[in-house]
Design an enzyme around this catalytic site. Structure first.
Site, PDB file in Angstrom:
ATOM      1  N   ILE A   3       0.849  -1.184   0.000  1.00 43.39           N
ATOM      2  CA  ILE A   3       0.000   0.000   0.000  1.00 43.39           C
ATOM      3  C   ILE A   3       0.886   1.236   0.000  1.00 43.39           C
ATOM      4  CG2 ILE A   3      -1.857   1.219   1.208  1.00 43.39           C
ATOM      5  CD1 ILE A   3      -2.282  -1.522   2.750  1.00 43.39           C
ATOM      6  N   ASP A   4       0.781   2.028  -1.059  1.00 44.40           N
ATOM      7  CA  ASP A   4       1.579   3.247  -1.163  1.00 44.40           C
ATOM      8  C   ASP A   4       0.657   4.427  -1.434  1.00 44.40           C
ATOM      9  OD1 ASP A   4       3.686   5.013  -1.290  1.00 44.40           O
ATOM     10  OD2 ASP A   4       4.322   4.407  -3.290  1.00 44.40           O
TER      11      ASP A   4
END
Length: 150
Positions: A3-4
């Site tokens: 998750i960025d």
């Protein structure tokens, strides 16, 4: 799951760091799966960083903080974890620290750098706050605004 997301610098983005989101991650994560999430700076936005970890824990996820210096951002942090009932912080820490080589070539990451990423300064992970971020309270945004005001 990697998750960025952008930092929680508005109320809409703050919802991406909510307890509801992490409950949904838990549902999608395989039993032995691992997630990692970009989580702003543990130095410049310490309260936001720690709030994110507490919120992950509230969703019954094991979450272990790590950090590194990113030249374009400075000291930056992430949380890595999995199902709390399947993976303890110590299990994750041992798996990552017992790495003496990587199966893929790297240009920067080494076992020594990986081990150092899990070390924090005295009281850097301490806070009197116990709150979490929810869809309706946008605390991640509030903390973020307070942290980055100049």
């Amino acid at each position: 799951i990697i998750i960025d997301f952008p930092d929680p610098n508005n109320t809409d983005l703050s919802k991406l760091y909510s307890d509801l989101f992490y409950h949904n991650i838990k549902k999608k994560l395989s039993a032995d799966g691992i997630f990692v999430q970009q989580s702003t700076s543990p130095v410049h936005a310490k309260d936001v960083f720690l709030l994110i970890g507490r919120t992950m824990h509230s969703a019954e996820l094991t979450a272990l903080p790590f950090h590194d210096n990113v030249p374009s951002f400075g000291e930056w942090g992430w949380w890595i974890g999995g199902h709390a009932k399947r993976l303890s912080e110590e299990t994750i820490r041992q798996r990552l620290r017992n790495t003496d080589h990587f199966e893929v070539p790297t240009q920067y990451l080494s076992p020594a750098v990986m081990n150092a990423a899990f070390e924090f300064g005295v009281n850097q992970l301490k806070s009197d706050n116990t709150d979490i971020n929810t869809i309706t309270n946008s605390l991640a945004f509030s903390y973020y605004v307070n942290a980055w005001q100049f």
